[in-house]
Design a protein around this motif. Structure first.
Motif, PDB file in Angstrom:
ATOM      1  N   GLY A  65       0.864  -1.439  -0.140  1.00  0.00           N
ATOM      2  CA  GLY A  65       0.069   0.015   0.124  1.00  0.00           C
ATOM      3  C   GLY A  65       0.862   1.290   0.083  1.00  0.00           C
ATOM      4  O   GLY A  65       0.631   2.086  -0.670  1.00  0.00           O
ATOM      5  N   GLN A  66       2.042   1.336   0.567  1.00  0.00           N
ATOM      6  CA  GLN A  66       2.785   2.276   0.812  1.00  0.00           C
ATOM      7  C   GLN A  66       3.555   2.546  -0.523  1.00  0.00           C
ATOM      8  O   GLN A  66       3.441   3.752  -0.978  1.00  0.00           O
ATOM      9  N   SER A  67       3.933   1.740  -1.178  1.00  0.00           N
ATOM     10  CA  SER A  67       4.507   1.696  -2.593  1.00  0.00           C
ATOM     11  C   SER A  67       3.426   2.189  -3.669  1.00  0.00           C
ATOM     12  O   SER A  67       3.762   3.078  -4.306  1.00  0.00           O
ATOM     13  N   GLU A  68       2.500   1.736  -3.475  1.00  0.00           N
ATOM     14  CA  GLU A  68       1.270   2.431  -4.322  1.00  0.00           C
ATOM     15  C   GLU A  68       1.014   3.792  -3.952  1.00  0.00           C
ATOM     16  O   GLU A  68       0.917   4.626  -5.106  1.00  0.00           O
ATOM     17  N   LEU A  69       1.026   4.147  -2.845  1.00  0.00           N
ATOM     18  CA  LEU A  69       0.991   5.595  -2.363  1.00  0.00           C
ATOM     19  C   LEU A  69       2.184   6.578  -2.873  1.00  0.00           C
ATOM     20  O   LEU A  69       1.852   7.623  -3.471  1.00  0.00           O
ATOM     21  N   MET A  70       3.438   5.838  -2.838  1.00  0.00           N
ATOM     22  CA  MET A  70       4.479   6.579  -3.421  1.00  0.00           C
ATOM     23  C   MET A  70       4.385   6.863  -4.879  1.00  0.00           C
ATOM     24  O   MET A  70       4.828   7.887  -5.427  1.00  0.00           O
ATOM     25  N   ASN A  71       4.028   5.916  -5.481  1.00  0.00           N
ATOM     26  CA  ASN A  71       3.847   5.864  -7.035  1.00  0.00           C
ATOM     27  C   ASN A  71       2.899   6.826  -7.511  1.00  0.00           C
ATOM     28  O   ASN A  71       2.790   7.478  -8.452  1.00  0.00           O
ATOM     29  N   THR A  72       1.682   6.893  -6.692  1.00  0.00           N
ATOM     30  CA  THR A  72       0.411   7.833  -7.097  1.00  0.00           C
ATOM     31  C   THR A  72       0.999   9.169  -6.885  1.00  0.00           C
ATOM     32  O   THR A  72       0.605  10.173  -7.901  1.00  0.00           O
ATOM     33  N   LEU A  73       1.725   9.306  -5.556  1.00  0.00           N
ATOM     34  CA  LEU A  73       2.157  10.781  -5.596  1.00  0.00           C
ATOM     35  C   LEU A  73       3.359  11.228  -6.816  1.00  0.00           C
ATOM     36  O   LEU A  73       3.158  12.199  -7.190  1.00  0.00           O
ATOM     37  N   PHE A  74       4.001  10.347  -6.840  1.00  0.00           N
ATOM     38  CA  PHE A  74       5.322  10.355  -8.037  1.00  0.00           C
ATOM     39  C   PHE A  74       4.588  10.809  -9.425  1.00  0.00           C
ATOM     40  O   PHE A  74       5.203  11.818 -10.116  1.00  0.00           O
ATOM     41  N   ASN A  75       3.623   9.981  -9.708  1.00  0.00           N
ATOM     42  CA  ASN A  75       2.833  10.207 -11.094  1.00  0.00           C
ATOM     43  C   ASN A  75       2.392  11.558 -11.070  1.00  0.00           C
ATOM     44  O   ASN A  75       2.324  12.350 -12.148  1.00  0.00           O
ATOM     45  N   PHE A  76       1.764  12.068 -10.009  1.00  0.00           N
ATOM     46  CA  PHE A  76       1.098  13.418 -10.021  1.00  0.00           C
ATOM     47  C   PHE A  76       2.097  14.447 -10.149  1.00  0.00           C
ATOM     48  O   PHE A  76       1.739  15.559 -10.972  1.00  0.00           O
ATOM     49  N   LEU A  77       3.355  14.287  -9.177  1.00  0.00           N
ATOM     50  CA  LEU A  77       4.009  15.487  -9.285  1.00  0.00           C
ATOM     51  C   LEU A  77       4.921  15.530 -10.641  1.00  0.00           C
ATOM     52  O   LEU A  77       5.475  16.573 -10.748  1.00  0.00           O
ATOM     53  N   LYS A  78       4.997  14.569 -11.315  1.00  0.00           N
ATOM     54  CA  LYS A  78       5.649  14.508 -12.510  1.00  0.00           C
ATOM     55  C   LYS A  78       4.760  15.142 -13.783  1.00  0.00           C
ATOM     56  O   LYS A  78       5.127  15.361 -14.441  1.00  0.00           O
ATOM     57  N   LYS A  79       3.652  15.266 -13.474  1.00  0.00           N
ATOM     58  CA  LYS A  79       2.633  15.765 -14.399  1.00  0.00           C
ATOM     59  C   LYS A  79       2.998  17.161 -14.705  1.00  0.00           C
ATOM     60  O   LYS A  79       3.328  18.011 -13.961  1.00  0.00           O
ATOM     61  N   ASP A  80       2.657  17.671 -15.938  1.00  0.00           N
ATOM     62  CA  ASP A  80       2.782  19.056 -16.286  1.00  0.00           C
ATOM     63  C   ASP A  80       1.743  19.967 -15.993  1.00  0.00           C
ATOM     64  O   ASP A  80       0.716  19.904 -16.632  1.00  0.00           O
TER      65      ASP A  80
END
Length: 934
Positions: A262-277
């Motif tokens: 769950g924590q890994s999924e949280l990290m990826n969700t946040l990373f994907n959002f922060l990478k968006k332009d």
């Protein structure tokens, strides 16, 4: 310590801790020390010839039998006198031990001691300024010593020997320039503690050492050199984020974290959002307790943050802010394959002004109480990187004006020698260079209210975001406390009040201030003091005259003010008061301008008085401006109010004004952030985030939820009685009696520490009195908010007592940290709805109604559900915690909205209905099973 000098480290236990009240000694211990080594110990019980209270026996562990066979003090007085001859007397709180021993000697017909005495409490406060506690046990534990038998005289004396040696080591590590300054100020210390500084200085002058490479000398002070950013410059290319499971497992293992899907999924969700332009939505992340939320947002932030692409992380409490900056971030910088430069953002008022302190120090007499404070600061300056006064233990939060006077002031310009070293300047440099900024909600919003905010970033992560709507409302509220002016008027004083500003101005022989100017200031201050008191009295009386006011209920009393509806007389009083304040400001500024024009010729004493007067006038000017905003301007959508704590109305009387324009400004700042992340363990109600979106004006949001790793099915039980009296039809007294009976039935059959949450302070106090008088609960320690003390004080008492029952308002859900495993049972007397009668709640609801929204659906209900969820998460905080909740409010089942609560419960936690006696039985069985498994 002086070479070859004999130090007698003494501790005494007695029938009481008072001087001059005929208390008697029950134990005396003395440890003789020379050159840091123990050469002899003496320890004896002493028969006090009287009964010793149970409290003292429990505290010291000294039994009646110990004392019955012990010698009388008269029999050992000569031994003690002989033992202490030619020594320097040392004690932890020498003011008690030395005086008390002399009382005993005189009573025994002996001469009092005349040997020098040193106090290790005061030495520790000066030489270890950042300690949280100066109690012997806590202090020595912090320094690496385990005091197993506190309040045993010999054990305490041996611990004091350890402390004395530590103090000696510490003072000899100080820079020579610092020790010279400390010695100059040391006559202000207790008894003969100045000897400790003099002896250390003599040795250092005979054998000086080089200045430590981490320090520098600026303006007669040794201070820490500014730190450079910690980011590793060799990482010219941004490290690659470990997106895949295998890579992330390895990366997390490197920093000591276990794998959680769950924590890994949280990290990826946040990373994907922060990478968006420039995403067109806000990312909402609800991470249940135990899901690893903090590392969940820090880990991806580490891979994306840079000086050019700063990330602001804001927390609700300064405690969490400190935990992130002092513990978690340094660990990540050490264990990650790269580091990040991190800066802490706090308001200007947190920091020491080197210039203001220098002026204060140079104008402080060595006999002044402020000399002790200066000594603490001088030592602390050799240790602090941030210059944050909250680092200082007992002292920075004292009410003494000194601690306000040494902070940055808009009126006083920095001295040139300190300009580039000021801590506020350093903070701003750190913020410029940082990749990650750790702020708290209150400061972030206060900064955003400025025309040119310092904290500007395209990426902001708001932790504990469920608090943000309330913090925005608080930030949009201007307030002032009436007592602030009263304190400043006391400082101005009068011509016959020693140590007051007026007295010192009048007594100074070389002062250029004319006699008529001094008397004009005295007259203006006296008139203002009288009018201020009368004006305050009238406002307190105004609240007391309301129909629902009850003198017997100890709580904050609050009332909204319609400025347009004020009587003509009160409006005139407000204008006259404002004119009187401005008159005193005018007279004070005339004196300050005269003194500033002749500053080169002024004595040190006059400069000190000028500095004090300047700070008082500055604060009064700020108050005058606040008064204008609060009482003479009322914008559309604003709310003006007054409140006070009924136990001390005149010292707590506070005026406030909520401004809708300020709220809209803050929301617009929030909406302008490109990458805005709101995270909390409670953002949704029945899976919907409509409340938080509406409260913050967020039109577009994406919601991700991550479950807890806790097994609520095994770790907790949630009960509600299957029958209950319809309390809505009971009068207040009858309801309190009915509730007390239910609580007694539960409490008398459990030994677990219990928190009982109420919606009304009046009910708390009524139920407290009833429970205190129930014989079946005699073994319980029952504590009530606003009766037994503040929430913080109550939390400390919980650590010391057994079978504790705490009665508090629902602010206890999040405002108080109980010791781990110390709280097992929580009882909700009512569902945690906000009181609709409070002015701010009424105002909020009116604004919703004006928008065509239902206040219950869009505010009261979701806030209550989120508060319940937060409380449940607080009771279970680890995989080992066990706990039970009992809700004595059947609306959670019977009402049309009850499903909003039950559908928002953690997975595995089911609401169970039983008769109250069955609930008690089930609770007992649950706790027995828990104990057996342990």
């Amino acid at each position: 310590m002086k070479k070859d000098q004999l130090y007698a480290v003494v501790d005494i236990e007695a029938t009481g801790a008072s001087i001059g009240r005929d208390e008697r000694m029950i134990q005396f211990a003395c440890v003789l020390v020379r050159n840091g080594e123990i050469i002899q110990s003496f320890d004896t019980f002493v028969n006090p010839s009287r009964k010793v209270s149970r409290t003292i026996r429990d505290l010291t562990g000294i039994t009646t039998q110990d004392l019955a066979t012990a010698p009388y003090f008269e029999d050992i007085a000569h031994v003690i006198r002989h033992l202490l001859e030619d020594t320097i007397f040392v004690a932890h709180n020498v003011g008690f031990d030395y005086q008390f021993l002399n009382e005993c000697l005189v009573r025994a017909g002996s001469e009092p001691l005349c040997i020098p005495a040193i106090d290790t409490v005061e030495l520790a406060q000066i030489l270890y300024p950042s300690e949280d506690s100066y109690q012997l046990k806590e202090l020595t534990a912090s320094l690496g010593y385990t005091l197993k038998h506190a309040h045993n005289a010999l054990s305490d004396a041996e611990a004091t020997v350890f402390l004395l040696n530590k103090l000696d080591e510490k003072i000899r590590r100080l820079p020579l320039i610092t020790l010279e300054s400390l010695t100059d100020l040391s006559p202000s210390t207790t008894a003969d503690t100045t000897l400790f500084f003099r002896h250390a200085l003599e040795d250092m002058l005979n054998d000086p050492s080089d200045l430590d490479h981490s320090l520098m000398i600026v303006g007669d002070m040794a201070i820490k050199k500014p730190l450079s950013p910690t980011v590793q410059e060799e990482y010219r290319k941004q490290p690659v984020y470990p997106y895949k499971e295998e890579e992330k497992r390895a990366a997390l293992s490197r920093i000591g974290l276990d794998w959680r899907s769950g924590q890994s999924e949280l990290m990826n969700t946040l990373f994907n959002f922060l990478k968006k332009d420039a995403p067109k939505y806000t990312q909402l992340i609800e991470a249940a307790p135990g899901s690893g939320k903090t590392y969940g947002y820090l880990f991806p932030a580490y891979y994306l943050a840079s000086k050019e692409n700063k990330m602001i992380i804001s927390t609700y409490t300064k405690v969490l802010q400190k935990q992130l900056s002092a513990d978690i971030i340094p660990m990540l910088n050490q264990k990650m394959p790269f580091s990040q430069s991190v800066a802490v953002a706090k308001s200007e008022s947190h920091y020491l002004s080197l210039s203001a302190f220098y002026r204060k120090w140079k104008n402080t007499a060595d006999s002044d109480i402020e000399a002790i404070f200066c000594m603490k600061i001088l030592v602390w300056l050799t240790e602090t990187n941030e210059g944050d006064l909250e680092e200082i233990g007992s002292g920075a939060h004292m009410a003494h004006a000194f601690w306000k006077d040494i902070r940055p002031s808009g009126r006083q310009t920095p001295l040139p020698v300190f300009e580039s070293y000021e801590f506020l300047y350093r903070r701003n440099r750190r913020l410029e260079e940082a990749a990650i900024i750790i702020a708290n909600h209150a400061y972030l919003l206060a900064d955003w209210k400025k025309l040119e905010p310092i904290l500007q970033s395209e990426t902001v992560i708001i932790d504990e975001a469920h608090h943000l709507p309330d913090v925005i409302d608080q930030s949009a509220t201007l307030s002032f406390r009436v007592s602030s002016l009263v304190k400043d008027l006391k400082q101005i004083g009068s011509l016959d009040k020693e140590e007051s500003i007026l007295y010192e101005l009048d007594q100074a022989e070389d002062s250029p201030v004319k006699d008529y100017q001094i008397r004009s200031l005295e007259s203006a201050a006296q008139i203002l003091n009288e009018e201020w008191q009368e004006w305050s009295d009238s406002w307190v009386a105004r609240i007391r005259q309301t129909e629902d006011y009850s003198e017997s209920v100890v709580e904050w009393k609050e009332q909204a003010i319609d400025l347009s509806a004020l009587s003509v007389g009160l409006k005139k009083d407000n204008k006259r008061l404002k004119a009187t304040i401005d008159e005193m400001i005018y007279v004070g500024n005339q004196i300050i301008e005269l003194l500033e024009s002749e500053s080169d010729a002024l004595s040190k004493e006059i400069k000190r008085v000028m500095s004090r007067l300047q700070l008082v006038i500055d604060r009064t000017q700020h108050l005058s401006e606040s008064l204008t905003e609060l009482l003479f301007r009322q914008e559309k959508g604003s709310l003006t109010g007054i409140k006070f704590y009924s136990r001390s109305p005149w010292t707590t009387l506070t005026f406030y004004q909520y401004n809708l324009d300020s709220r809209e400004l803050l929301q617009n700042r929030l909406h302008a952030v490109d990458h805005l992340v709101l995270t909390s363990s409670t953002l949704s109600v029945k899976g919907s985030t409509s409340y938080i979106q509406q409260a913050l004006g967020l039109e577009h949001a994406e919601f991700s939820s991550f479950d807890s790793v806790y097994d609520y099915q095994k770790q907790g039980r949630l009960f509600v009685p299957d029958q209950q009296t319809a309390v809505g039809h009971l009068k207040r007294g009858a309801y309190a009696s009915e509730l007390a009976g239910q609580l007694e039935d539960i409490l008398k059959q459990t030994s677990e520490n219990t928190l009982i949450l109420f919606r009304s302070q009046e009910t708390i106090q009524a139920v407290y009195q009833l429970l205190k008088n129930r014989p079946a609960l005699n073994r319980k320690t029952i504590l009530a908010q606003n009766i037994s003390g503040t929430p913080l004080k109550i939390a400390k008492q919980v650590k010391k007592a057994r079978e504790v029952v705490v009665l508090g308002a629902d602010s206890f859900w999040e405002g108080v940290d109980f010791p781990e495993d110390e709280l097992k049972l929580v009882i909700l007397t009512r569902l945690p709805f906000d009181s609709p009668d409070m002015p701010m709640v009424k105002h909020r609801h009116q604004l919703l109604s004006d928008q065509g929204l239902n206040p219950f659906v869009h505010d009261l209900l979701p806030r209550a559900v989120m508060r319940l969820k937060q409380g449940i998460g607080r009771l279970i905080r680890s995989v080992h915690d066990k706990g039970i909740w009992i809700v004595l409010d059947r609306r959670i089942i019977d009402s049309s909205y009850g499903s909003a609560f039950t559908d928002s419960l953690p997975e595995g936690l089911v609401l169970e209905e039983y008769p109250l006696e069955t609930i008690v039985s089930e609770a007992q069985s649950f706790f027995r099973q828990t104990e057996n498994k342990v």
